[in-house]
Write a protein that holds these residues in place. Structure first.
Motif, PDB file in Angstrom:
ATOM      1  N   GLN A  48       0.825  -1.216   0.000  1.00 15.79           N
ATOM      2  CA  GLN A  48       0.000   0.000   0.000  1.00 15.79           C
ATOM      3  C   GLN A  48       0.856   1.262   0.000  1.00 15.79           C
ATOM      4  N   ILE A 107      -9.926  -3.866   5.223  1.00 11.01           N
ATOM      5  CA  ILE A 107      -9.751  -2.965   4.080  1.00 11.01           C
ATOM      6  C   ILE A 107      -8.276  -2.580   3.997  1.00 11.01           C
ATOM      7  N   ASN A 120      -7.563   1.280  -1.786  1.00 15.14           N
ATOM      8  CA  ASN A 120      -8.802   1.344  -2.571  1.00 15.14           C
ATOM      9  C   ASN A 120      -8.975   2.708  -3.221  1.00 15.14           C
ATOM     10  N   ARG A 171      -8.865  -4.222  -8.864  1.00 16.14           N
ATOM     11  CA  ARG A 171      -9.850  -5.180  -8.364  1.00 16.14           C
ATOM     12  C   ARG A 171      -9.265  -6.580  -8.237  1.00 16.14           C
ATOM     13  N   ILE A 196      -7.142  -6.367  -5.012  1.00 18.39           N
ATOM     14  CA  ILE A 196      -7.881  -6.201  -3.759  1.00 18.39           C
ATOM     15  C   ILE A 196      -8.844  -7.362  -3.515  1.00 18.39           C
ATOM     16  N   TYR A 215     -13.513   5.168   5.576  1.00 22.68           N
ATOM     17  CA  TYR A 215     -12.611   4.095   6.010  1.00 22.68           C
ATOM     18  C   TYR A 215     -12.710   3.870   7.511  1.00 22.68           C
TER      19      TYR A 215
END
Length: 435
Positions: A296, A322, A327, A340, A343, A409
């Motif tokens: 990330q 998450i 995202n 996608r 994730i 979030y």
């Protein structure tokens, strides 16, 4: 008022002082109800659900006034934990007290009451407020007390040992080394705090022009002597209930990651007609792998250099959580389809593949990593880089965009942390494997 069980639910929407009093009175009564946590002691008993609806309504209506009271009308810059503690005192029952959170953190994740959900509700409301949210984000970009205390020694010696992380000045480069060897550089509350101090020191030292982040050589038998960038969130500590919504998930995004991306926020001292943050370009040096949270954070670095056998994965969904701000950022960097696949399906991306070149700038053999990282740092030391990155960041990801994302979030991640499937996922994919 409406009723739930034996309690009258206040109809909020009046003056702040009236709503505060009604909210505190209702939440205090709910806390004393023996079945507030539900028949199984979990997070979703009917009274607790009613209480959370009241909390959400109160913060949604009065976020700006609440935040003003917590920060002396925005004259004080409070960090997340300070705001949470202040809210617990100002509005009893709005969020858990320090004692309640300490008790909760001694429980394994499966046995928690879900009190951190109320922290998620608070910060969802504060971050959604333009006035409160912007000030909160600025407060979280101020230098940490730990960094200010260590700064004089770091400037004098050019090195600071923070235990599971260290920072060293080499010429004009400040190199942050992650050394949580026991867990292959997986992140937890302690490492997040250490990394924020290290990033602060790089940004505060006037002799440093470029920051570098790299993993230390590991002692794990499988990777002995090899550097590892990071193994993501510390799943063992998550399972034990030792990962915090406030001190890990939110402090991580609003703290060291946002400081790498946007620099330090500093008070306007009146010496310049255009006050600017303390900002420097950053290089990420990825040896072996960058998993989960380690993948990330690559999305905020200016240049990523990787070994030609390195790979990236985002297994957060398989774990039940998450993946930070991935995202938000990954679709912009890698496109919607690859985002996608990463994730939702934990797709492995090899650094040397065409898809890998979307996440890193250069791959080299391990023997050439030192030279490649040094060359990347030299290139970013150009004085014009900072102005260019500032304009680039302001328009590719405006701070208000991140603020709205982190508001959502906060509430979605806290719900995931207390979902039954999270513990089941951990037991199936991690704990049983370790056993």
């Amino acid at each position: 008022m409406t009723t739930t069980g034996t309690e009258a639910v206040p109809r909020l929407g009046g003056a702040y002082s009236d709503d505060l009093a009604a909210t505190a009175a209702f939440l205090t009564r709910i806390e004393d109800e023996p079945d507030a946590a539900g028949p199984d002691g979990g997070a979703d008993g009917p009274l607790r659900t009613a209480a959370r609806r009241v909390r959400r309504r109160f913060v949604g209506l009065h976020a700006e006034r609440l935040y003003a009271e917590l920060t002396d009308d925005r004259r004080a810059f409070r960090r997340l934990d300070e705001l949470a503690a202040g809210a617990a005192e100002l509005v009893p029952g709005l969020v858990p007290t320090k004692e309640q959170i300490e008790t909760e953190r001694r429980r394994p994740q499966r046995e928690k009451e879900g009190r951190e959900i109320d922290h998620g509700i608070l910060f969802h409301g504060l971050l959604r407020s333009r006035t409160a949210g912007r000030h909160l984000m600025e407060a979280m970009r101020r230098p940490t007390p730990g960094a200010l205390a260590a700064l004089a020694g770091f400037r004098a010696r050019g090195r600071a040992d923070l235990g599971i992380a260290s920072v060293e000045r080499r010429g004009e480069v400040g190199e942050v080394t992650v050394n949580n060897a026991e867990f292959l550089n997986a992140e937890d509350d302690l490492l997040v705090a250490a990394l924020e101090v290290a990033v602060d020191l790089v940004l505060l030292d006037d002799r440093i022009r470029v920051g570098v982040m790299r993993g230390a050589p590991m002692t794990h038998p499988r990777y002995a002597g090899r550097r590892v960038f990071g193994a993501g969130i510390n799943l063992t500590r998550l399972y034990r209930g030792e990962i915090s919504l406030v001190d890990f998930f939110l402090a991580r995004e609003l703290g060291y990651i946002n400081k790498v991306f946007r620099g330090l926020s500093v008070p306007d001292d009146g010496r310049d007609w255009l006050p600017e943050p303390v900002e420097k370009p950053w290089v990420a040096a990825v040896d072996t792998f960058a998993i989960g949270g380690a993948a990330q954070i690559l999305l905020v670095f200016d240049r990523v250099v990787a070994t030609d056998d390195a790979y990236f994965t985002l297994p957060a969904l398989r774990e039940g959580i998450i993946p930070g701000a991935a995202n938000l950022r990954l679709p912009r960097v890698a496109g919607n389809r690859l985002a996608r696949q990463s994730i939702f399906a934990d797709r492995r991306i090899d650094a040397s593949s065409p898809e890998g070149r979307l996440l890193c700038d250069e791959t080299v053999p391990a023997a050439r990593m030192d030279a490649a990282v040094d060359a990347a740092a030299v290139a970013l030391a150009d004085p014009a880089v900072v102005a260019n990155r500032r304009v680039l960041h302001a328009h590719e990801e405006p701070e208000d965009l991140l603020r709205h994302y982190l508001a959502d979030y906060a509430v979605e991640q806290c719900r995931r942390l207390h979902s039954p499937d999270l513990v089941e996922n951990l037991e199936r994919t991690w704990i049983s494997r370790n056993r």
